[in-house]
Write a protein that holds these residues in place. Structure first.
Motif, mmCIF file in Angstrom:
data_model
loop_
_atom_site.group_PDB
_atom_site.id
_atom_site.type_symbol
_atom_site.label_atom_id
_atom_site.label_comp_id
_atom_site.label_asym_id
_atom_site.label_seq_id
_atom_site.Cartn_x
_atom_site.Cartn_y
_atom_site.Cartn_z
ATOM 1 N N LYS A 1 0.721 -1.265 0.263
ATOM 2 C CA LYS A 1 -0.064 -0.053 -0.004
ATOM 3 C C LYS A 1 0.832 1.324 -0.098
ATOM 4 N N PRO A 2 0.415 2.422 -0.452
ATOM 5 C CA PRO A 2 1.039 3.623 -0.265
ATOM 6 C C PRO A 2 1.256 3.914 1.255
ATOM 7 N N LYS A 3 2.392 4.136 1.787
ATOM 8 C CA LYS A 3 2.598 4.769 2.997
ATOM 9 C C LYS A 3 2.494 6.219 3.303
ATOM 10 N N THR A 4 3.099 6.897 2.082
ATOM 11 C CA THR A 4 2.947 8.328 1.932
ATOM 12 C C THR A 4 2.086 8.517 0.672
ATOM 13 N N PRO A 5 1.653 9.734 0.590
ATOM 14 C CA PRO A 5 0.850 10.043 -0.575
ATOM 15 C C PRO A 5 1.818 9.837 -2.063
ATOM 16 N N GLY A 6 0.776 9.558 -3.170
ATOM 17 C CA GLY A 6 1.883 9.345 -4.226
ATOM 18 C C GLY A 6 2.660 8.106 -4.277
ATOM 19 N N PHE A 7 2.592 7.324 -3.304
ATOM 20 C CA PHE A 7 3.404 6.149 -3.459
ATOM 21 C C PHE A 7 5.092 6.448 -3.314
ATOM 22 N N LYS A 8 5.397 7.471 -2.739
ATOM 23 C CA LYS A 8 6.821 7.923 -2.686
ATOM 24 C C LYS A 8 7.211 7.052 -1.712
ATOM 25 N N VAL A 9 6.639 6.455 -0.673
ATOM 26 C CA VAL A 9 7.224 5.594 0.349
ATOM 27 C C VAL A 9 6.059 4.253 0.282
ATOM 28 N N ALA A 10 6.312 3.261 0.019
ATOM 29 C CA ALA A 10 5.492 2.154 -0.017
ATOM 30 C C ALA A 10 5.638 1.458 1.489
ATOM 31 N N GLU A 11 4.417 0.909 1.791
ATOM 32 C CA GLU A 11 4.336 -0.236 2.809
ATOM 33 C C GLU A 11 4.054 -1.445 2.304
ATOM 34 N N ILE A 12 5.133 -2.256 2.873
ATOM 35 C CA ILE A 12 5.046 -3.724 2.238
ATOM 36 C C ILE A 12 4.926 -4.731 3.796
ATOM 37 N N LYS A 13 3.808 -5.267 4.040
ATOM 38 C CA LYS A 13 3.652 -6.060 5.096
ATOM 39 C C LYS A 13 3.031 -7.345 4.788
ATOM 40 N N PRO A 14 3.847 -8.251 4.245
ATOM 41 C CA PRO A 14 3.311 -9.651 4.052
ATOM 42 C C PRO A 14 2.674 -10.251 5.281
ATOM 43 N N GLN A 15 1.611 -11.003 4.707
ATOM 44 C CA GLN A 15 1.065 -11.963 5.567
ATOM 45 C C GLN A 15 0.371 -13.219 4.759
ATOM 46 N N LEU A 16 1.427 -13.743 4.332
ATOM 47 C CA LEU A 16 1.285 -14.744 3.290
ATOM 48 C C LEU A 16 0.624 -16.325 3.822
ATOM 49 N N GLY A 17 0.343 -16.443 4.773
ATOM 50 C CA GLY A 17 -0.184 -17.657 5.386
ATOM 51 C C GLY A 17 0.318 -18.725 5.278
ATOM 52 N N ASP A 18 -0.324 -20.027 4.527
ATOM 53 C CA ASP A 18 0.370 -20.963 4.381
ATOM 54 C C ASP A 18 1.022 -21.184 2.891
ATOM 55 N N LEU A 19 1.072 -20.082 2.165
ATOM 56 C CA LEU A 19 1.607 -20.248 0.949
ATOM 57 C C LEU A 19 3.171 -20.386 0.811
ATOM 58 N N THR A 20 3.574 -21.258 0.170
ATOM 59 C CA THR A 20 4.858 -21.690 -0.002
ATOM 60 C C THR A 20 5.740 -20.746 -0.996
#
Length: 612
Positions: A518-537
């Motif tokens: 998701k965009p952490k700051t407006p315009g995606f200058k800084v993105a947030e990446i917070k993976p919660q991939l569960g049981d995916l390998t």
């Protein structure tokens, strides 16, 4: 002179109204889809499967002429493997047309009969040159006297500009991949008016539909003009459900976070304040659609053309049997038995969320006094919600003032909007999990958001990929739809359709919460990446942004270590939020010695290795 001036004003006004319900012809694209399969049923009788439903009609070109009429049947649904369902039920589409003659060498478009409901009134009208279109996957041809090999036939699909290559997703779960493919196609195919509309039955924009459509669209393409056109539409064309009005601020906020363009917020700031419905607030800090302040003047200022419009709470749709008269499989509708009282939990959860976002919006615009105003109002509303609606003895929320009933909706909205006190998170999430998917495809957006935001990623992913029963996305594929449906199944909403973008929650949830991009700051200058991939390998994702695409890969290696590869475009940084439980963290071959909750990623390639 006065007479002519009045006439001129009337003409201009009429033109504006007409323009409001139409889109620029240049915005629409036409794609010609070749048949996926051609089945001969009998002599001169063929079934053509184009593989997926699109909004459009059939175009044909022949090497030979035929003077006898040819019958064309177009539809979304089959009655049996070789026949289009002529009476598919609800608003599943079927249409019949006859081509009187077929001329050699001519490119001929089959003309369809327009549906009165979605081509008049408040419906978004199509340019005249587009003609009448319907959603269809199949074409059945009868009385073809020339060889089928002599003709070329296409599904003439109408849609807004869409970059199929702007996004991608794959994973170790084939069901998940199929569901996201269904949802992505829905976003493209339902763009046929250039607005976010509810579906083919009405072709009218509704705020709740549009918000989910926007989240999903922004997850797969960096094309923002359709969302902005729709947002502008709602300023002067709101719809009557209380909660739908309360989605307006959400849409403008999301657009700013993705684009960084302040102009829409500046231009419509006063209207956005109005659309929070704070004028319906009582002394207790809560709002009610039964407030005496909901008078003709407020209705007019909200944008309604008819001052007698009745704004009322909807909670979820479709409503209960007592509201609709339908003989539905769940008599209580999709509300989980929610008791709609005058001052209720769902409406006020949305109200609180609006106040929080308005505080941020005021900050973006440097309206410092308004920041404090909305922050204080949000704090007061949160306090009132937890004092009035939270049953502290049970640790769950009731439906509203005077109700003793607790529903999925009355708990999932407070969870999604960060209203639940820390000491009651466990009981609220436990209650929510006990209810399963007791909401509509619309409600699932907030159910899944709340779960992912509160460490219930595995359960949330199980809901998305569930294949048991019919209250899931797999059922949409199973019954034969190639777009997200308006309801889980026809038996839950008898007038529903097979082309509703509000059913695409998995698309934006997987992007924004499972992968957590998701965009952490407006315009995606800084993105947030917070993976919660569960049981995916393993999983791969490509997410479009204004600044270029984010590529992310994940896999579990032979040592059971989790490895992430994140590629950021130029001029972008990212905060990578570390999943819980890693005993060792390595970033670009350098061990992170100090225990951190997140990593700062730079543009280019970032390799993260987590040992458990």
């Amino acid at each position: 002179m006065k007479k002519y001036l009045c006439l001129a004003i009337l003409i201009v006004y009429s033109a504006l109204i007409h323009a409001q319900n139409n889109i620029e012809q240049v915005s629409l694209k036409t794609s010609l889809m070749k048949p996926h399969e051609v089945i001969k049923i009998s002599e001169g009788h063929y079934l053509i499967d184009f593989g997926r439903a699109f909004f459009g009609t059939v175009q044909i070109k022949s090497k030979k002429s035929q003077s006898e009429p040819i019958s064309f049947h177009l539809g979304e649904k089959l009655e049996n493997p070789n026949k289009i369902d002529r009476n598919p039920g609800g608003t599943i589409r079927y249409s019949n047309a006859v081509l009187e003659t077929l001329s050699e060498g001519e490119l001929t478009t089959v003309s369809l009969v327009p549906d009165k409901r979605n081509t008049t009134g408040a419906a978004i009208l199509l340019p005249e040159n587009v003609g009448t279109i319907i959603p269809f996957r199949y074409c059945e041809i009868e009385n073809l006297k020339i060889p089928i090999e002599a003709i070329e036939i296409w599904q003439k699909a109408v849609h807004y500009k869409f970059n199929d290559d702007a996004s991608s997703f794959s994973s170790s779960n084939a069901v998940l991949d199929s569901i996201l493919d269904l949802c992505k196609h829905t976003i493209k195919a339902t763009s046929f008016t250039g607005y976010y509309v509810d579906g083919d039955r009405e072709r009218i924009p509704y705020e709740a539909d549009a918000y989910i459509n926007q989240l999903s669209h922004y997850s797969v393409d960096n094309e923002y003009t359709m969302a902005r056109r729709t947002n502008e539409y709602f300023i002067e064309n709101p719809t009557w459900p209380t909660e739908w009005l309360l989605h307006t601020v959400l849409m403008f906020y999301v657009d700013y976070m993705y684009t960084g363009d302040l102009e829409p917020l500046k231009r419509h700031y006063e209207n956005l304040k109005l659309k929070t419905l704070m004028e319906l607030e009582g002394a207790d800090g809560l709002i009610s659609s039964k407030s005496p302040n909901l008078n003709k003047d407020l209705v007019k200022r909200l944008g309604f053309k008819k001052t007698g419009t009745r704004i009322r709470d909807i909670i979820d749709w479709p409503g209960a049997r007592k509201d609709t008269g339908w003989k539905v499989a769940t008599p209580e509708g999709e509300r989980d038995g929610y008791e709609i009282v005058a001052t209720n939990t769902v409406v006020n959860a949305f109200y609180y969320h609006n106040l929080k976002l308005m505080a941020e919006i005021a900050g973006f615009l440097n309206y410092k006094e308004d920041v404090v105003f909305f922050q204080n109002k949000a704090a007061n509303t949160k306090k009132a919600i937890n004092e009035k609606f939270l049953d502290k003895s049970k640790g769950i929320y009731i439906d509203g003032v005077g109700s003793s009933h607790s529903s999925l909706h009355g708990n999932m909205l407070p969870l999604a909007f960060d209203l639940v006190p820390k000491e009651h998170l466990k009981t609220v999430t436990k209650f929510i999990k006990s209810r399963g998917m007791a909401c509509s495809v619309y409600g699932s957006q907030y159910l899944l958001e709340g779960l992912y935001k509160n460490n219930e990623a595995l359960y949330a992913s199980q809901l998305i990929t569930d294949t048991i029963g019919d209250r899931n996305w797999w059922n949409m594929i199973k019954v034969g739809s190639t777009m997200a449906m308006e309801a889980w199944d026809m038996k839950y909403k008898p007038n529903s359709d097979w082309n509703h973008a509000w059913g695409t929650a998995p698309l934006n949830i997987v992007t924004r919460y499972m992968w957590g991009i998701k965009p952490k700051t407006p315009g995606f200058k800084v993105a947030e990446i917070k993976p919660q991939l569960g049981d995916l390998t393993f999983s791969k994702i490509k997410v479009p942004t204004l600044n270029g695409a984010i590529y992310a890969e994940y896999k579990i290696d032979e040592k059971k270590d989790a490895i992430y590869k994140i590629e950021l475009p130029d001029n972008m940084e990212a905060e990578f939020v570390l999943p819980d439980g890693a005993s060792k963290v390595v970033l670009n071959n350098k061990k992170i010695k100090k225990r951190k909750t997140s990593l700062a990623l730079k543009s280019g390639t970032n390799i993260i290795k987590l040992k458990y």
